[in-house]
Design an enzyme around this catalytic site. Sequence first.
Site, short mmCIF file in Angstrom:
data_model
loop_
_atom_site.label_atom_id
_atom_site.label_comp_id
_atom_site.label_asym_id
_atom_site.label_seq_id
_atom_site.Cartn_x
_atom_site.Cartn_y
_atom_site.Cartn_z
N SER A 148 0.86 -1.19 0.00
CA SER A 148 0.00 0.00 0.00
C SER A 148 0.89 1.23 0.00
O SER A 148 2.03 1.18 0.47
CB SER A 148 -0.86 0.02 1.27
OG SER A 148 -1.55 1.25 1.37
N TYR A 163 -1.92 -0.82 10.43
CA TYR A 163 -1.99 -1.05 8.98
C TYR A 163 -0.73 -0.51 8.30
O TYR A 163 -0.11 -1.18 7.48
CB TYR A 163 -3.25 -0.35 8.45
CG TYR A 163 -3.53 -0.57 6.98
CD1 TYR A 163 -4.26 -1.67 6.55
CD2 TYR A 163 -3.09 0.34 6.02
CE1 TYR A 163 -4.54 -1.87 5.20
CE2 TYR A 163 -3.36 0.16 4.67
CZ TYR A 163 -4.09 -0.95 4.27
OH TYR A 163 -4.36 -1.13 2.93
N LYS A 167 2.00 -2.77 6.25
CA LYS A 167 2.27 -2.56 4.82
C LYS A 167 3.74 -2.20 4.57
O LYS A 167 4.32 -2.62 3.58
CB LYS A 167 1.34 -1.48 4.26
CG LYS A 167 -0.14 -1.90 4.27
CD LYS A 167 -0.38 -3.13 3.41
CE LYS A 167 -1.86 -3.48 3.32
NZ LYS A 167 -2.10 -4.66 2.46
N1 NAD Z 1 -8.93 -0.16 -0.98
C1 NAD Z 1 -7.86 0.59 -0.80
O1 NAD Z 1 -7.91 1.84 -0.76
C2 NAD Z 1 -6.50 -0.06 -0.66
C3 NAD Z 1 -5.36 0.75 -0.77
C4 NAD Z 1 -4.10 0.18 -0.64
C5 NAD Z 1 -3.98 -1.18 -0.41
N2 NAD Z 1 -5.10 -1.94 -0.30
C6 NAD Z 1 -4.91 -3.36 -0.04
O2 NAD Z 1 -5.47 -4.10 -1.10
C7 NAD Z 1 -5.86 -5.39 -0.62
C8 NAD Z 1 -7.29 -5.66 -1.05
O3 NAD Z 1 -8.10 -4.65 -0.49
P1 NAD Z 1 -9.59 -4.33 -0.99
O4 NAD Z 1 -9.73 -2.86 -0.98
O5 NAD Z 1 -9.91 -5.12 -2.20
O6 NAD Z 1 -10.38 -4.87 0.30
P2 NAD Z 1 -11.68 -5.77 0.44
O7 NAD Z 1 -12.06 -5.67 1.87
O8 NAD Z 1 -12.69 -5.42 -0.60
O9 NAD Z 1 -11.12 -7.22 0.11
C9 NAD Z 1 -10.23 -7.86 0.98
C10 NAD Z 1 -10.35 -9.34 0.80
O10 NAD Z 1 -9.48 -9.99 1.73
C11 NAD Z 1 -10.19 -11.05 2.34
N3 NAD Z 1 -9.65 -11.37 3.65
C12 NAD Z 1 -9.69 -10.58 4.77
N4 NAD Z 1 -9.13 -11.24 5.80
C13 NAD Z 1 -8.74 -12.46 5.33
C14 NAD Z 1 -8.11 -13.57 5.91
N5 NAD Z 1 -7.78 -13.61 7.22
N6 NAD Z 1 -7.86 -14.64 5.13
C15 NAD Z 1 -8.19 -14.62 3.82
N7 NAD Z 1 -8.80 -13.61 3.22
C16 NAD Z 1 -9.07 -12.53 3.97
C17 NAD Z 1 -11.61 -10.55 2.41
O11 NAD Z 1 -12.51 -11.64 2.58
C18 NAD Z 1 -11.76 -9.85 1.08
O12 NAD Z 1 -12.10 -10.77 0.06
C19 NAD Z 1 -5.65 -5.36 0.89
O13 NAD Z 1 -4.41 -5.95 1.21
C20 NAD Z 1 -5.62 -3.87 1.20
O14 NAD Z 1 -4.90 -3.58 2.36
C21 NAD Z 1 -6.35 -1.42 -0.44
#
Ligand code: NAD
Length: 256
Positions: A148, A163, A167
């Site tokens: 991230s 978080y 990251k």
């Molecule tokens: N959305 C943002 O702004 C953003 C920005 C930077 C990084 N990210 C990162 O991108 C990745 C995906 O995020 P997203 O926005 O799609 O989130 P989201 O919440 O839509 O999806 C996250 C997924 O991870 C799964 N998950 C959570 N805990 C779990 C576990 N213990 N075991 C297996 N699966 C698990 C959830 O079921 C879900 O399918 C994450 O690592 C998040 O930190 C997101």
Amino acid sequence: METKNMFSLEGKKGFITGSSRGIGKTIAKAFIDLGADVAILGSHLDTAEKAAEELSNGRSKVIAYQCNVADPDSVSAMIADYEKDYGSIDFAVNNAGIFTGEAALDISPDAFRSVIDVDLNGVFFTAQAAARLMVRNGSRGSIISTASMSAHVVNRPQTIANYCAAKAGVVQLTKSLAAEWAKYGIRVNCVSPGYMQTDLVSSMSDMLPVWQGMMPEGSRLGFPPDLIGAYVYFASDASEYATGSELIVDGGYTLV
Ligand SMILES: NC(=O)c1ccc[n+]([C@@H]2O[C@H](COP(=O)([O-])OP(=O)(O)OC[C@H]3O[C@@H](n4cnc5c(N)ncnc54)[C@H](O)[C@@H]3O)[C@@H](O)[C@H]2O)c1
């Protein structure tokens, strides 16, 4: 190799954690569109199965598995099932992640640990499982983790210390594993998204205008399809010489 084939994923197979929704699901669809066989991993089997059904195109092998990335036993069970169904592995996308949001003065040990367990330890457990299978099969695979921009900046105004720490750990873990596994031909890279409008940030929708105000003038907050090119690059032969790299895709948020 012809330039137009460099980004093809035809004949490649692997898993994507957290692909029942959000960024993971979008990346799974893109990989399937480009010819890959993709295992859909979710913390709940029913939602992973629903996504797998939705993403199946009749050509690629798309199977859902339950896997709690924070639990090494769950990861071991998943990789054994994956190997039975797919045989070998070319890519692994360690994408599952959570966010809790308590202030650092108030957060309980369990809440603090929960984010480190999923967002950092979980990335290691699934990367290790994939790498072990790659080494056993002699496949020169690609491991891609979702870090991230929070590895580099402190998000504001939300409270997010665990978080950001997790990251930042993913970025340095990526470099460490890349150095350690280069001798097996395994490449390890990460993608660092900026704000993406997914369910993860839906509880903070009132902050969207605040975050927008922190972007360079003329830029915008992101959506999962904005990340497809980065993941395809790292999974495909186009990135054959890239390892230990981090690709920040944030619309310029971290520039200003
Ligand atoms: N959305 C943002 O702004 C953003 C920005 C930077 C990084 N990210 C990162 O991108 C990745 C995906 O995020 P997203 O926005 O799609 O989130 P989201 O919440 O839509 O999806 C996250 C997924 O991870 C799964 N998950 C959570 N805990 C779990 C576990 N213990 N075991 C297996 N699966 C698990 C959830 O079921 C879900 O399918 C994450 O690592 C998040 O930190 C997101």
